[in-house]
Design a protein around this motif. Structure first.
Motif, PDB file in Angstrom:
ATOM      1  N   VAL A 181      29.815 -46.728  -6.054  1.00 32.75           N
ATOM      2  CA  VAL A 181      28.873 -45.381  -6.827  1.00 32.75           C
ATOM      3  C   VAL A 181      28.540 -44.350  -6.073  1.00 32.75           C
ATOM      4  N   ASN A 182      28.277 -44.794  -4.156  1.00 32.18           N
ATOM      5  CA  ASN A 182      27.838 -43.851  -3.910  1.00 32.18           C
ATOM      6  C   ASN A 182      29.806 -42.884  -3.071  1.00 32.18           C
ATOM      7  N   ALA A 183      30.835 -43.349  -3.123  1.00 28.08           N
ATOM      8  CA  ALA A 183      31.857 -42.297  -2.838  1.00 28.08           C
ATOM      9  C   ALA A 183      31.581 -42.157  -4.509  1.00 28.08           C
ATOM     10  N   PHE A 184      31.421 -42.369  -5.567  1.00 27.29           N
ATOM     11  CA  PHE A 184      31.848 -41.908  -6.395  1.00 27.29           C
ATOM     12  C   PHE A 184      30.966 -40.857  -6.406  1.00 27.29           C
ATOM     13  N   TRP A 185      29.486 -40.333  -6.845  1.00 27.22           N
ATOM     14  CA  TRP A 185      28.500 -39.483  -6.382  1.00 27.22           C
ATOM     15  C   TRP A 185      28.772 -38.449  -6.048  1.00 27.22           C
ATOM     16  N   VAL A 186      28.851 -38.724  -4.630  1.00 28.87           N
ATOM     17  CA  VAL A 186      29.157 -38.157  -3.471  1.00 28.87           C
ATOM     18  C   VAL A 186      30.401 -36.650  -3.985  1.00 28.87           C
ATOM     19  N   GLY A 187      31.233 -38.033  -4.111  1.00 29.60           N
ATOM     20  CA  GLY A 187      32.601 -36.900  -3.684  1.00 29.60           C
ATOM     21  C   GLY A 187      32.842 -36.273  -5.478  1.00 29.60           C
ATOM     22  N   GLY A 188      32.173 -36.726  -6.490  1.00 25.20           N
ATOM     23  CA  GLY A 188      31.512 -35.747  -7.480  1.00 25.20           C
ATOM     24  C   GLY A 188      30.581 -34.857  -6.893  1.00 25.20           C
ATOM     25  N   LEU A 189      30.523 -35.067  -6.185  1.00 25.80           N
ATOM     26  CA  LEU A 189      29.075 -33.373  -5.714  1.00 25.80           C
ATOM     27  C   LEU A 189      29.726 -32.699  -5.719  1.00 25.80           C
ATOM     28  N   ILE A 190      30.496 -33.132  -4.397  1.00 26.70           N
ATOM     29  CA  ILE A 190      31.439 -31.420  -3.674  1.00 26.70           C
ATOM     30  C   ILE A 190      31.948 -31.258  -4.335  1.00 26.70           C
ATOM     31  N   CYS A 191      32.772 -31.843  -5.317  1.00 29.78           N
ATOM     32  CA  CYS A 191      33.987 -31.360  -6.136  1.00 29.78           C
ATOM     33  C   CYS A 191      33.069 -30.310  -7.079  1.00 29.78           C
ATOM     34  N   ALA A 192      31.925 -30.832  -7.750  1.00 33.14           N
ATOM     35  CA  ALA A 192      31.040 -29.961  -8.672  1.00 33.14           C
ATOM     36  C   ALA A 192      30.815 -28.628  -7.702  1.00 33.14           C
ATOM     37  N   ILE A 193      30.296 -29.085  -6.417  1.00 28.53           N
ATOM     38  CA  ILE A 193      29.849 -27.422  -6.068  1.00 28.53           C
ATOM     39  C   ILE A 193      31.318 -26.382  -6.048  1.00 28.53           C
TER      40      ILE A 193
END
Length: 118
Positions: free
Chosen positions: A4-16
């Motif tokens: 879950v942490n890997a998903f939301w952090v990686g997703g946040l980086i990609c969203a930025i």
């Protein structure tokens, strides 16, 4: 919870990154350089290791991770070789990832038929 942490952090980086691509006039190459430099700066201050422990692959896979790898290589080479390590450390640390990207990119171009954008 690691996934879950890997998903939301990686997703946040990609969203930025997506917001930067859509809302600014920055070209993709400059955004990639920004990510690598940001990872190197975060690694320089020693903040990347705790960040990577928390986020796992969400932090190590994006270009932030590549910047951190380069910074670690430079730091280790400077400790071993002194001033000349500034020039050789990043090459040694990033050689495997760069070589893999080139080799797999070339193999993909042999398998798939490249087309120019219209």
């Amino acid at each position: 919870m690691d996934y879950v942490n890997a998903f939301w952090v990686g997703g946040l980086i990609c969203a930025i990154v997506q917001v930067l691509m859509e809302k600014t006039k920055l070209m993709p190459g400059r955004i990639m350089v920004l990510l690598v430099v940001t990872g190197a700066v975060i690694g320089f201050f020693g903040w990347y290791e705790p960040f990577q422990e928390y986020a796992g692959a969400g932090a190590s896979v994006p270009l932030l991770g590549f910047g951190n790898v380069l910074m670690k290589g430079v730091r280790e080479a400077v400790e071993e070789q002194g001033f000349l390590g500034l020039f050789s450390g990043g090459f040694k640390a990033g050689a495997v990832g760069t070589s893999a990207a080139l080799i797999f990119g070339y193999l993909a171009s042999l398998v798939f038929k490249p087309k120019m954008k219209k």
